[in-house]
Scaffold this active site. Structure first.
Site, PDB file in Angstrom:
ATOM      1  N   LEU A  89      34.475  26.840  38.496  1.00  0.00           N
ATOM      2  CA  LEU A  89      33.996  28.088  39.220  1.00  0.00           C
ATOM      3  C   LEU A  89      33.134  28.564  38.337  1.00  0.00           C
ATOM      4  CD1 LEU A  89      34.524  30.490  41.149  1.00  0.00           C
ATOM      5  CD2 LEU A  89      36.558  31.237  39.786  1.00  0.00           C
TER       6      LEU A  89
ATOM      7  N   PRO B 297      26.921  30.189  34.017  1.00  0.00           N
ATOM      8  CA  PRO B 297      26.422  31.052  32.847  1.00  0.00           C
ATOM      9  C   PRO B 297      26.042  32.493  33.158  1.00  0.00           C
ATOM     10  CG  PRO B 297      25.030  29.017  33.007  1.00  0.00           C
ATOM     11  CD  PRO B 297      26.406  29.017  34.197  1.00  0.00           C
TER      12      PRO B 297
ATOM     13  N   TRP C 154      32.007  25.855  30.458  1.00  0.00           N
ATOM     14  CA  TRP C 154      33.230  25.798  30.044  1.00  0.00           C
ATOM     15  C   TRP C 154      34.141  25.480  30.948  1.00  0.00           C
ATOM     16  CZ3 TRP C 154      31.729  31.726  29.496  1.00  0.00           C
ATOM     17  CH2 TRP C 154      30.859  31.652  28.171  1.00  0.00           C
ATOM     18  N   ILE C 155      34.116  24.367  31.667  1.00  0.00           N
ATOM     19  CA  ILE C 155      35.147  23.623  32.491  1.00  0.00           C
ATOM     20  C   ILE C 155      35.966  22.704  31.673  1.00  0.00           C
ATOM     21  CG2 ILE C 155      35.323  22.167  34.704  1.00  0.00           C
ATOM     22  CD1 ILE C 155      33.763  24.943  34.987  1.00  0.00           C
ATOM     23  N   SER C 156      37.258  23.253  31.911  1.00  0.00           N
ATOM     24  CA  SER C 156      38.510  22.494  31.178  1.00  0.00           C
ATOM     25  C   SER C 156      38.322  21.209  31.934  1.00  0.00           C
ATOM     26  CB  SER C 156      39.760  23.319  31.388  1.00  0.00           C
ATOM     27  OG  SER C 156      39.571  24.522  30.660  1.00  0.00           O
TER      28      SER C 156
ATOM     29  N   GLU D 207      41.072  32.167  32.892  1.00  0.00           N
ATOM     30  CA  GLU D 207      42.006  32.224  33.905  1.00  0.00           C
ATOM     31  C   GLU D 207      41.933  33.847  34.389  1.00  0.00           C
ATOM     32  OE1 GLU D 207      45.921  31.034  34.689  1.00  0.00           O
ATOM     33  OE2 GLU D 207      45.093  29.202  35.715  1.00  0.00           O
TER      34      GLU D 207
ATOM     35  N   THR E 127      40.217  37.254  32.564  1.00  0.00           N
ATOM     36  CA  THR E 127      40.355  38.033  31.393  1.00  0.00           C
ATOM     37  C   THR E 127      41.429  39.162  31.611  1.00  0.00           C
ATOM     38  OG1 THR E 127      38.698  39.750  31.814  1.00  0.00           O
ATOM     39  CG2 THR E 127      38.034  37.866  30.596  1.00  0.00           C
TER      40      THR E 127
ATOM     41  N   ASP F   5      41.447  41.872  30.698  1.00  0.00           N
ATOM     42  CA  ASP F   5      40.682  43.373  30.896  1.00  0.00           C
ATOM     43  C   ASP F   5      40.398  43.462  32.414  1.00  0.00           C
ATOM     44  OD1 ASP F   5      39.933  44.052  27.758  1.00  0.00           O
ATOM     45  OD2 ASP F   5      39.409  41.900  28.456  1.00  0.00           O
TER      46      ASP F   5
HETATM   47  S1  MYA Z   1      39.037  29.222  35.259  1.00  0.00           S
HETATM   48  C1  MYA Z   1      38.040  30.728  35.659  1.00  0.00           C
HETATM   49  C2  MYA Z   1      38.954  31.788  35.745  1.00  0.00           C
HETATM   50  N1  MYA Z   1      38.245  32.896  36.692  1.00  0.00           N
HETATM   51  C3  MYA Z   1      38.645  33.902  37.144  1.00  0.00           C
HETATM   52  O1  MYA Z   1      39.899  34.212  36.725  1.00  0.00           O
HETATM   53  C4  MYA Z   1      37.779  35.157  37.645  1.00  0.00           C
HETATM   54  C5  MYA Z   1      38.218  36.436  37.415  1.00  0.00           C
HETATM   55  N2  MYA Z   1      37.506  37.181  38.422  1.00  0.00           N
HETATM   56  C6  MYA Z   1      38.371  37.370  39.631  1.00  0.00           C
HETATM   57  O2  MYA Z   1      39.440  37.212  39.732  1.00  0.00           O
HETATM   58  C7  MYA Z   1      37.655  38.159  40.760  1.00  0.00           C
HETATM   59  O3  MYA Z   1      36.442  37.997  40.699  1.00  0.00           O
HETATM   60  C8  MYA Z   1      38.141  39.816  40.607  1.00  0.00           C
HETATM   61  C9  MYA Z   1      37.593  40.210  42.026  1.00  0.00           C
HETATM   62  C10 MYA Z   1      39.406  39.969  40.644  1.00  0.00           C
HETATM   63  C11 MYA Z   1      37.286  40.603  39.451  1.00  0.00           C
HETATM   64  N3  MYA Z   1      44.141  37.447  45.328  1.00  0.00           N
HETATM   65  O4  MYA Z   1      35.635  43.038  46.188  1.00  0.00           O
HETATM   66  P1  MYA Z   1      36.772  42.139  45.437  1.00  0.00           P
HETATM   67  C12 MYA Z   1      40.320  39.583  47.592  1.00  0.00           C
HETATM   68  C13 MYA Z   1      43.755  37.572  46.553  1.00  0.00           C
HETATM   69  O5  MYA Z   1      37.786  43.099  44.711  1.00  0.00           O
HETATM   70  P2  MYA Z   1      35.195  41.001  43.236  1.00  0.00           P
HETATM   71  C14 MYA Z   1      39.627  29.348  33.844  1.00  0.00           C
HETATM   72  O6  MYA Z   1      39.380  30.211  33.240  1.00  0.00           O
HETATM   73  C15 MYA Z   1      40.055  41.120  47.789  1.00  0.00           C
HETATM   74  O7  MYA Z   1      41.286  41.616  48.358  1.00  0.00           O
HETATM   75  N4  MYA Z   1      42.839  38.258  46.704  1.00  0.00           N
HETATM   76  O8  MYA Z   1      36.169  41.037  44.483  1.00  0.00           O
HETATM   77  C16 MYA Z   1      40.127  28.093  33.411  1.00  0.00           C
HETATM   78  C17 MYA Z   1      38.920  41.124  48.698  1.00  0.00           C
HETATM   79  O9  MYA Z   1      39.545  40.723  50.207  1.00  0.00           O
HETATM   80  P3  MYA Z   1      39.112  41.395  51.429  1.00  0.00           P
HETATM   81  C18 MYA Z   1      41.898  38.663  46.023  1.00  0.00           C
HETATM   82  O10 MYA Z   1      34.874  42.416  43.000  1.00  0.00           O
HETATM   83  C19 MYA Z   1      41.352  28.222  32.401  1.00  0.00           C
HETATM   84  C20 MYA Z   1      38.047  40.100  48.408  1.00  0.00           C
HETATM   85  O11 MYA Z   1      38.890  39.091  47.463  1.00  0.00           O
HETATM   86  C21 MYA Z   1      42.167  38.632  44.828  1.00  0.00           C
HETATM   87  O12 MYA Z   1      34.191  40.122  43.425  1.00  0.00           O
HETATM   88  C22 MYA Z   1      42.021  26.906  32.230  1.00  0.00           C
HETATM   89  C23 MYA Z   1      36.940  40.693  47.267  1.00  0.00           C
HETATM   90  O13 MYA Z   1      37.341  41.496  46.512  1.00  0.00           O
HETATM   91  C24 MYA Z   1      43.251  37.827  44.411  1.00  0.00           C
HETATM   92  N5  MYA Z   1      43.393  37.761  43.150  1.00  0.00           N
HETATM   93  O14 MYA Z   1      36.345  40.623  42.000  1.00  0.00           O
HETATM   94  C25 MYA Z   1      43.563  27.114  32.464  1.00  0.00           C
HETATM   95  N6  MYA Z   1      41.146  39.258  43.925  1.00  0.00           N
HETATM   96  O15 MYA Z   1      37.581  41.034  51.362  1.00  0.00           O
HETATM   97  C26 MYA Z   1      44.429  26.149  32.450  1.00  0.00           C
HETATM   98  C27 MYA Z   1      40.184  39.641  45.106  1.00  0.00           C
HETATM   99  O16 MYA Z   1      39.997  40.882  52.328  1.00  0.00           O
HETATM  100  C28 MYA Z   1      45.679  26.646  32.963  1.00  0.00           C
HETATM  101  N7  MYA Z   1      40.799  39.255  46.078  1.00  0.00           N
HETATM  102  O17 MYA Z   1      39.166  43.076  51.309  1.00  0.00           O
HETATM  103  C29 MYA Z   1      46.763  26.759  32.085  1.00  0.00           C
HETATM  104  C30 MYA Z   1      48.109  26.690  32.784  1.00  0.00           C
HETATM  105  C31 MYA Z   1      49.200  26.935  31.571  1.00  0.00           C
HETATM  106  C32 MYA Z   1      49.753  25.613  31.037  1.00  0.00           C
HETATM  107  C33 MYA Z   1      50.219  24.796  32.017  1.00  0.00           C
HETATM  108  C34 MYA Z   1      50.740  23.377  31.353  1.00  0.00           C
HETATM  109  C35 MYA Z   1      50.864  22.536  32.178  1.00  0.00           C
END
Ligand code: MYA
Length: 630
Positions: A192, A195, A225-227, A438, A440, A442
């Site tokens: 996802l 840059p 930064w793709i794991s 996953e 931030t 913040d």
């Molecule tokens: S992977 C990369 C991680 N990246 C992110 O997490 C990106 C963060 N950004 C965002 O989440 C969004 O862009 C935000 C919204 C939240 C900022 N659920 O206009 P909007 C809907 C459902 O607010 P934006 C990594 O790091 C919203 O209601 N719907 O959007 C790898 C709206 O819907 P509608 C949601 O301002 C790590 C529409 O989307 C959600 O652009 C490796 C637009 O919304 C939501 N959450 O930004 C980890 N958010 O149009 C490994 C928004 O119907 C795993 N919407 O009203 C490790 C596991 C643990 C270990 C396990 C061991 C086995």
């Protein structure tokens, strides 16, 4: 009391009703852009999320009370047979210090993990996985987190996000084709971030265009930064695609999700990134150069990629809380082993109040995190769709709690903790990223606060609409208006919670109920005061998020400790103490945070901080000279 209040309200004169109406209509008008002006206004659907409903000052108890107990006997047995070999593998075969220093997981260890089935814990058994529930997964992931977070990321990037989209949104053909492969040695990755697109996930630039013959999407772009980016054969890739809006007839870019195989050609990656921690996990840039993706590899429908990405992330976040609960457990164990052996000033150091406070706080943070992880996994296992705010809270809370717990473990151990041999410096380095990736913390805090506010605001708007046809909507108007007025004149009791907990925790439950009442009023206040501009008030949103975290975590631990007391479990009294202490302090923090957003003095401090930051940025660093002036 409530009844008396209702009678009183019935007696209110027309003037008062007009006042309520005016207040509500101001709110609704101001909220227009919060709700996205170009969209038809939505009637909010009922949401069973505890967190969502506290924004309306209400207790929606069904996902929190009683504490979920979702494993049947067979699932419990299966889990027991898996816990022992997994623990043995991590304690005897995996070497976290070696993985860290070699910055990779060796072939033998990887093979051991594949053989254990650790890469496909939740894939259905008929396609080669272990078919575990979320709760079973949480328990195993806890073991991973307690031993090696770098390995955890390799496993998590593969299954928690890498191929999770295929599990959640794949059609039968996609599942049949890819799930056996991701269980059999082929790594997956979630692609996802770019840059110029981190937290703002919707702004990605990678593009996929339909080929002239309509058989392929042609993918071009770069991800960072793709794991597992350097290892993955199968990737879930997000890209902008042109989508025809049938209403306007215009074409607009929207994000779509694709299953991309490295073998399609045109997929390359950069070298492994050099990182602070989780060093044995692979992190790399991935490039797509005219990659031909067969149209049947579109995942979740054209233009639905943003929702696919968000739902994958929502679905996996509790796993981080589970893993980090394991990490905290290990840190506490190590710190306690040290504190109970170490003598200073003629006493074992665990008898000193300062150390006792540290151990107690570390233990409570672990209890909260563990309770949240299993509550959310339990909710998900019983089919809940209303857990995304709770999952975001669990991720933020766990990553901050684990950082604190590991840091305090080092502090208790002093110089010994700082030495590489303790292993804690590696854990601390590994932990740092959890507050960043996953989503931030913040951005997730703002997400929680704004989503809750939007829900509360939509209900207020619904109420305003009801006033347009008061005869038809008398019930709703009366119910809502009386709630508000009764509260305003101080006749309402706070939402009740006492009946939900064990009698020994009634007083703590009452405190949480009062916090929810105050919180609901604060939300109304900010909606009326800021309207649509609340989206820009991040100082305020952060404090509302903190109050949300404190209320939810209190409810969670009260639920778990109540269950322990009801079952008369051996640890019930210890759990009661933790729940009481946690709730007491959390209640005080909620009051302080809500006061902070309401009082002029604090608002003035926010404005000062905003200016300080602007000054520093303008000066490109610290503004003032040092006291010696050069
Ligand atoms: S992977 C990369 C991680 N990246 C992110 O997490 C990106 C963060 N950004 C965002 O989440 C969004 O862009 C935000 C919204 C939240 C900022 N659920 O206009 P909007 C809907 C459902 O607010 P934006 C990594 O790091 C919203 O209601 N719907 O959007 C790898 C709206 O819907 P509608 C949601 O301002 C790590 C529409 O989307 C959600 O652009 C490796 C637009 O919304 C939501 N959450 O930004 C980890 N958010 O149009 C490994 C928004 O119907 C795993 N919407 O009203 C490790 C596991 C643990 C270990 C396990 C061991 C086995």
């Amino acid at each position: 009391m409530l009844k008396t209040g209702r009678v009183l309200i019935q007696k209110q004169n027309i003037l008062q009703n007009a006042l309520i109406q005016r207040c509500l209509s101001t709110t609704a008008v101001n909220l227009k852009t919060v709700q996205n002006a170009d969209k038809p206004s939505k009637v909010p659907s009922e949401d069973y999320s505890f967190v969502m409903n506290i924004f309306r000052g209400q207790v929606e108890a069904r996902q929190v009370f009683p504490y979920p107990n979702v494993l049947d006997e067979e699932q419990r047995d299966t889990l027991q047979t898996l816990v022992s070999p997994t623990t043995k593998f991590f304690e005897e075969e995996n070497d976290p210090a070696r993985n860290d220093s070699e910055e990779q997981i060796n072939e033998k260890t990887l093979k051991g993990l594949w053989d254990l089935g650790a890469f496909c814990l939740q894939v259905p058994q008929d396609v080669g996985g272990l078919g575990l529930t979320n709760t079973q997964y949480a328990r195993l992931v806890e073991i991973v987190g307690g031993n090696d977070l770098g390995v955890g990321i390799t496993l998590g990037a593969h299954q928690s996000i890498g191929f999770k989209g295929i599990l959640l949104f794949g059609n039968p053909e996609q599942k049949a084709k890819y799930l056996p492969r991701v269980c059999n040695g082929e790594f997956a990755a979630f692609c996802l971030t770019e840059p110029s697109s981190g937290s703002d996930a919707g702004s990605i630039r990678t593009r996929a265009e339909l080929s002239p013959d309509g058989k392929h999407y042609i993918l071009n772009g770069a991800k960072i930064w793709i794991s597992n980016g350097g290892l993955a054969e199968i990737m879930t890739v997000f890209a902008q695609t042109p989508v025809l809006d049938e209403k306007t007839g215009k074409t607009k870019d929207k994000v779509s999700a694709f299953i991309v195989e490295r073998s399609f050609g045109g997929v390359t990656n950069g070298p492994p990134e050099k990182k602070m921690g989780i060093k044995c996990s692979n992190t790399a840039e991935v490039y797509y150069d005219n990659v031909k993706i067969p149209v049947e590899n579109l995942l979740g429908g054209l233009g639905n990629g943003f929702k696919v990405a968000m739902n994958i992330l929502n679905n996996g976040r509790f796993g981080m809380a589970a893993a980090l609960s394991g990490t905290m457990k290990s840190c506490v164990k190590q710190a306690v082993e040290f504190a109970t052996q170490r003598t200073q000033f003629g006493q074992k150091i665990n008898t000193f109040g300062s150390i006792q406070e540290k151990i107690a706080r570390m233990t409570m943070l672990h209890y909260v995190t563990e309770s949240m992880a299993y509550m959310i996994s339990g909710n998900m296992d019983t089919g809940s769709q209303h857990y995304h705010l709770e999952a975001a809270i669990s991720k933020c809370f766990a990553s901050e709690a684990a950082w604190y717990v590991c840091d305090e473990a080092i502090q208790i151990m002093g110089g010994m903790g700082y030495m590489k041999g303790s292993g804690l410096e590696r854990v601390l380095r590994d932990l740092r990223i959890f507050r960043i990736f996953e989503g931030t913390n913040d951005i997730l805090r703002l997400f929680v606060a704004l989503t809750g506010i939007q829900y509360a605001g939509a209900h207020l708007k619904e109420l305003q609409n009801a006033f347009k046809n008061p005869t038809a909507n008398l019930g709703l108007i009366f119910e809502e208006a009386s709630k508000r007025m009764v509260r305003k004149v101080g006749l309402a009791s706070p939402p009740a919670m006492e009946h939900l907990v064990h009698k020994d925790l009634a007083s703590s439950a009452n405190s949480v109920a009062k916090s929810i009442d105050m919180f609901g009023q604060s939300i109304e206040m900010v909606l009326i005061k800021y309207g649509k501009n609340i989206v820009n008030e991040q100082f305020i949103l952060n404090r509302l998020a903190s109050a949300t975290f404190d209320i939810y975590t209190s409810a969670v631990v009260l639920s778990r400790a109540s269950q322990a007391l009801k079952e008369n479990s051996e640890t019930a009294n210890h759990e009661r103490l933790m729940a009481e202490a946690w709730t007491q302090e959390a209640t005080e923090r909620v009051a302080a945070n809500l006061k902070a957003i309401a009082t002029g003095k604090n608002l003035d401090t926010f404005s000062k901080m905003s200016t300080i930051s602007r000054n520093v940025c303008a000066a490109e660093g610290i503004v003032q000279l040092n006291p010696v002036k050069f």
